[in-house]
Write a protein that holds these residues in place. Structure first.
Motif, PDB file in Angstrom:
ATOM      1  N   VAL A 266      26.343  49.585   1.626  1.00 35.92           N
ATOM      2  CA  VAL A 266      25.091  49.692   0.877  1.00 35.92           C
ATOM      3  C   VAL A 266      24.034  48.805   1.501  1.00 35.92           C
ATOM      4  O   VAL A 266      22.894  49.198   1.718  1.00 35.92           O
ATOM      5  N   SER A 267      24.439  47.585   1.828  1.00 32.50           N
ATOM      6  CA  SER A 267      23.463  46.620   2.313  1.00 32.50           C
ATOM      7  C   SER A 267      23.104  46.850   3.765  1.00 32.50           C
ATOM      8  O   SER A 267      21.972  46.615   4.173  1.00 32.50           O
ATOM      9  N   LEU A 268      24.061  47.300   4.578  1.00 32.73           N
ATOM     10  CA  LEU A 268      23.807  47.375   6.010  1.00 32.73           C
ATOM     11  C   LEU A 268      23.175  48.690   6.446  1.00 32.73           C
ATOM     12  O   LEU A 268      22.547  48.748   7.491  1.00 32.73           O
TER      13      LEU A 268
ATOM     14  N   ARG B 137      27.397  56.910  -9.711  1.00 32.54           N
ATOM     15  CA  ARG B 137      26.630  57.167 -10.933  1.00 32.54           C
ATOM     16  C   ARG B 137      26.570  58.644 -11.245  1.00 32.54           C
ATOM     17  O   ARG B 137      26.629  59.050 -12.390  1.00 32.54           O
TER      18      ARG B 137
ATOM     19  N   ARG C  50      26.721  53.866  -4.444  1.00 33.69           N
ATOM     20  CA  ARG C  50      26.642  53.678  -5.896  1.00 33.69           C
ATOM     21  C   ARG C  50      25.998  54.880  -6.576  1.00 33.69           C
ATOM     22  O   ARG C  50      26.277  55.191  -7.734  1.00 33.69           O
ATOM     23  N   GLU C  51      25.137  55.578  -5.815  1.00 33.53           N
ATOM     24  CA  GLU C  51      24.526  56.777  -6.393  1.00 33.53           C
ATOM     25  C   GLU C  51      25.562  57.856  -6.633  1.00 33.53           C
ATOM     26  O   GLU C  51      25.506  58.574  -7.627  1.00 33.53           O
TER      27      GLU C  51
ATOM     28  N   ASP D 159      23.405  55.141  -0.339  1.00 36.16           N
ATOM     29  CA  ASP D 159      24.006  54.240  -1.309  1.00 36.16           C
ATOM     30  C   ASP D 159      25.185  54.922  -1.998  1.00 36.16           C
ATOM     31  O   ASP D 159      25.011  55.946  -2.653  1.00 36.16           O
TER      32      ASP D 159
ATOM     33  N   PRO E 252      20.937  51.317   7.612  1.00 37.49           N
ATOM     34  CA  PRO E 252      19.509  51.243   7.932  1.00 37.49           C
ATOM     35  C   PRO E 252      18.697  52.258   7.151  1.00 37.49           C
ATOM     36  O   PRO E 252      17.507  52.074   6.938  1.00 37.49           O
ATOM     37  N   ALA E 253      19.339  53.358   6.724  1.00 41.09           N
ATOM     38  CA  ALA E 253      18.598  54.411   6.052  1.00 41.09           C
ATOM     39  C   ALA E 253      18.746  54.345   4.539  1.00 41.09           C
ATOM     40  O   ALA E 253      18.249  55.209   3.840  1.00 41.09           O
ATOM     41  N   GLY E 254      19.444  53.347   4.040  1.00 38.43           N
ATOM     42  CA  GLY E 254      19.520  53.158   2.593  1.00 38.43           C
ATOM     43  C   GLY E 254      20.347  54.191   1.863  1.00 38.43           C
ATOM     44  O   GLY E 254      20.032  54.560   0.741  1.00 38.43           O
TER      45      GLY E 254
ATOM     46  N   GLU F 223      24.755  43.589  -4.317  1.00 31.93           N
ATOM     47  CA  GLU F 223      25.242  44.879  -3.808  1.00 31.93           C
ATOM     48  C   GLU F 223      26.636  45.210  -4.312  1.00 31.93           C
ATOM     49  O   GLU F 223      27.089  46.337  -4.183  1.00 31.93           O
TER      50      GLU F 223
ATOM     51  N   GLY G  71      30.325  46.512  -1.053  1.00 25.64           N
ATOM     52  CA  GLY G  71      28.883  46.686  -0.909  1.00 25.64           C
ATOM     53  C   GLY G  71      28.348  46.509   0.490  1.00 25.64           C
ATOM     54  O   GLY G  71      27.136  46.447   0.679  1.00 25.64           O
ATOM     55  N   ARG G  72      29.229  46.463   1.488  1.00 27.39           N
ATOM     56  CA  ARG G  72      28.739  46.258   2.861  1.00 27.39           C
ATOM     57  C   ARG G  72      27.918  47.448   3.337  1.00 27.39           C
ATOM     58  O   ARG G  72      26.835  47.289   3.894  1.00 27.39           O
TER      59      ARG G  72
END
Lengths: 141, 274, 337
Positions: C320-322, C334, C330-331, C328, C324-326, C136, C317-318
């Motif tokens: 991102v990983s935690l 990008r 990082r998007e 991100d 619940p609905a995803g 992540e 990255g916390r």
């Protein structure tokens, strides 16, 4: 040394609170650690408030309600009974003694019964010891 | 036989093409795993996926689309949640197209900083008995055999709930991810009167969790949305399961299984003794 | 700065000595994940830990802390207790860099945060480099890791022959001086391995996400963009991302009456919550979820850099990983980076 005395909150319904008054009129003695809160009906006591009372430092919570047999409508007592039963199950699960929440069936003329029952409950809560939820929740390992 | 995933995509595409629904709520692939997606164009149906990572209950999103006809992908537990919501008048059955997918259990999320590696089936799925939604418009059968379910660990080992509650951050992820927490103002978040203060005193976490448990009693379908989104992994489903057991013992009521059976707190039978 | 080295078996001795003089906070495993807490037994410390589930910011900004008490007769009392000296050992470089960003934000005059300063000035931050970054993580984007961060006093890097220790501040040099017998100057061979490690890890991370972070400034002009609308549909408005973030510093105060005094507490708040910007009049400048989500990302990636000259994200990255609905971050990087 300060002697610990249990603090008990009693939610008394309209009818049973006059039973509590009766105990006073007739000169029955009962422990002074019971603080009564008068509510219109035992069935409006939200179980969250009972939990909140425990959180705020009560060692036990007592709900006094009309006897189901004496009621014209049976629903309120049934609701109270079910709620208390559910709450006791929940307390048991999370590791708080379930006897800290009780229900007491008191009619408006049963001052004597109220006094004797309350003395018994205070004794029992004394045996359970302080709840000290604050200590349990804040204490760091 | 086609895999459930292809069948799912084909169904979603045809539903959207026929304009039977305005929107399909499903899961799509993301970098970190799987996430909810909302598909309104037939071409986008290819994004749908189905795998044991699809753990978040999509039912909680239905309340955002009350005006639309929605197709929703449900597991067994989510279907039960829909049944309960219909009983509570929160959902219009006619505007919801329920695509039931046979579920063989979902994986526990592997979250940040987890010391355990490898996928493990979630604890609540081990207990689950309803693998197909009891209410559905279309059923998609699973083509794999059920994930290996370890025999449920003995429920006897009690948890130290108070120390688990102590870890709570009160981030409200359990409330927000729950299909049943549809109140516009949450009673444990309200300002005045505040049952639990906004800046929570650690001791208030006790009230917070017990109040939530009492509100979930007899309604929780054990979909594990709260547990899987909890950052500190409090096994809340186990707590709510305990209260559901009480309902089963006392009234023989299991939430979400039967649409005809009214929730016991709402019914009063004459002559019933407390 | 100067490079030192310490042998692996000496690390436990070092930790034990540290815990005698200071309050030693280090990550250890609890209930299946790693968490920072007071380390009582140095054997619990595991060098190969990934990262802690929750960020170490709570040692500097607790979730709920007392600001002052007011006694009706006596007046105000500020409860600023002098804290004992704390050593945060084994914090990852990204989290350490988050502390330096927080310093930028909270310790800049004229708006100094006394409560934060009080805790921060007594803390020694010792970081442990990431040699195996998690999937992540994207700390290479903001140059906050994986080997060296920006906010630490000492940096430990695990190599095959022990730890390479880099003293980054005067505080760090003082610690090394204190335990001089345990440390030696790093020899050439170790430094070679260290340099090789830096290159390897950076290469590995660089292949994952290549972003020009300067292009992120000004993305708030894209507000109301479809991207945020899409993600807002997904967002369930829990406040996990802000609570887990090592950098989210927004707070809220609450006053109430205790036994004999008025008390004011302050604690974490989150811009994702619908109540965050709601005013007493009922006006809410950020009504929709998309607005709030856009605000969160734009604040971190565009407004903090403009105001404080440091990015509001360290790439741990916390969130991102935690989430619940995803959702991100990082998007976002990008798309606009």
């Amino acid at each position: 040394m300060v002697v610990w005395k249990p603090k008990i909150i009693a939610f008394t319904c309209w009818c049973s609170s006059s039973g509590v008054d009766q105990a006073g009129f007739e000169g029955f003695k009962y422990p002074a650690n019971v603080l009564t809160v008068r509510v219109p009906c035992s069935a409006i006591v939200n179980p969250s408030l009972v939990v909140k009372a425990l959180q705020e430092g009560a060692d036990a919570v007592l709900l006094t309600a009309c006897k189901p047999v004496e009621l014209r409508k049976i629903a309120p007592s049934r609701i109270t009974e079910a709620r208390v039963s559910l709450l006791r199950r929940l307390l048991n699960t999370v590791g708080v003694e379930e006897d800290r929440v009780r229900i007491l069936w008191i009619s408006s003329n049963e001052g004597g019964i109220f006094a004797s029952e309350v003395s018994r409950i205070v004794e029992e809560v004394e045996k359970l010891g302080p709840l000290n939820l604050r200590g349990k929740m804040i204490e760091q390992p | 036989m086609s895999s459930p995933e292809t069948e799912l995509r084909r169904l979603a595409r045809s539903l959207l093409e026929k304009k039977a629904v305005d929107l399909v709520i499903g899961y799509e692939k993301s970098e970190a795993g799987v996430r909810p997606c909302f598909i309104s164009e037939p071409n986008e149906a290819e994004r749908l996926v189905w795998n044991p990572d699809c753990r978040l209950s999509l039912v909680r999103y239905l309340r955002g689309f009350k005006e639309k006809r929605v197709g929703i992908i449900v597991k067994g537990c989510d279907g039960r949640a829909i049944v309960e919501l219909i009983k509570e008048n929160q959902l219009d059955r006619r505007s919801t197209f329920i695509i039931a997918v046979e579920c063989n259990g979902v994986y526990k999320p592997v979250k940040y900083g987890s010391s355990k590696l490898g996928r493990q089936i979630a604890e609540y799925c081990e207990k689950c008995e309803v693998r197909i939604s009891p209410i559905r418009d279309h059923l998609i059968k699973s083509d794999v055999k059920a994930l290996e379910r370890p025999s449920p660990k003995n429920d006897g080992e009690p948890l130290d709930w108070l120390s688990l509650f102590r870890k709570c951050l009160r981030c409200m992820a359990c409330v927000r991810s729950c299909p049943f927490c549809y109140c516009t103002e949450c009673s444990i978040e309200g300002f005045k009167p505040a049952l639990v203060h906004k800046l929570v005193d650690p001791v208030e976490l006790f009230t917070f969790h017990l109040t939530r448990a009492l509100h979930m009693a007899g309604r929780c379908v054990e979909c594990g949305a709260c547990e899987s989104s909890c950052p500190v992994e409090i096994p809340l489903t186990r707590l709510y399961h305990e209260l559901n057991e009480w309902f089963r013992e006392k009234y023989g009521y299991v939430p979400g299984v039967n649409l005809e059976q009214a929730p016991p707190p709402l019914v009063f039978k004459e002559g019933e003794k407390p | 700065m100067k490079m030192f080295s310490i042998r692996e078996e000496n690390l436990k001795v070092f930790l034990r000595e540290l815990s005698l003089k200071h309050v030693l906070i280090a990550p250890f495993k609890r209930d299946g994940y790693f968490e920072f807490d007071v380390l009582r037994n140095p054997d619990d410390f595991n060098v190969n830990y990934t990262n802690t589930r929750l960020s170490p910011k709570r040692f500097f900004m607790p979730q709920r802390q007392l600001v002052f008490k007011h006694y009706p007769r006596k007046g105000f009392t500020e409860e600023l207790k002098e804290n004992s000296s704390v050593v945060l050992f084994g914090i990852r470089p990204c989290d350490a860099s988050a502390l330096s960003v927080l310093d930028n934000v909270l310790l800049n005059p004229p708006h100094k945060d006394a409560l934060y300063e009080n805790r921060r000035k007594n803390a020694i931050v010792v970081s442990l480099s990431c040699t195996k970054p998690m999937t992540e993580c994207f700390c290479n984007v903001f140059e906050t890791g994986p080997i060296r961060g920006t906010g630490e006093d000492l940096t430990f890097t695990h190599t095959s022959k022990g730890f390479v220790v880099e003293a980054r501040t005067q505080k760090g040099i003082a610690v090394i001086g204190e335990f001089g017998e345990l440390f030696r100057e790093a020899d050439g061979e170790m430094l070679n391995e260290y340099n090789k490690l830096i290159r390897e890890v950076l290469d590995e991370m660089g292949s994952r996400l290549k972003v020009d972070k300067t292009r992120l400034i000004g993305i708030e002009k894209e507000a109301g963009e479809e991207f945020f609308q899409l993600n807002a549909q997904r967002c369930i408005e829990c406040s996990l991302c802000s609570f887990a973030c090592p950098l989210c510093y927004c707070f809220e105060t609450e006053d109430y009456w205790e036994k004999d005094s008025y008390v004011r507490f302050r604690g974490w708040d989150t811009c994702i919550s619908p109540l965050f910007t709601k005013m007493a009049s009922g006006l809410d400048p950020r009504v929709t979820k998309a607005d709030r989500l856009c605000h969160r990302f734009c604040h971190k990636l565009s407004r903090i850099p403009l105001t404080f000259n440091a990015y509001g994200c360290v790439g741990c990255g916390r969130c991102v990983s935690l989430c619940p609905a995803g959702i991100d971050i990082r998007e976002v990087l990008r798309k606009w980076g």
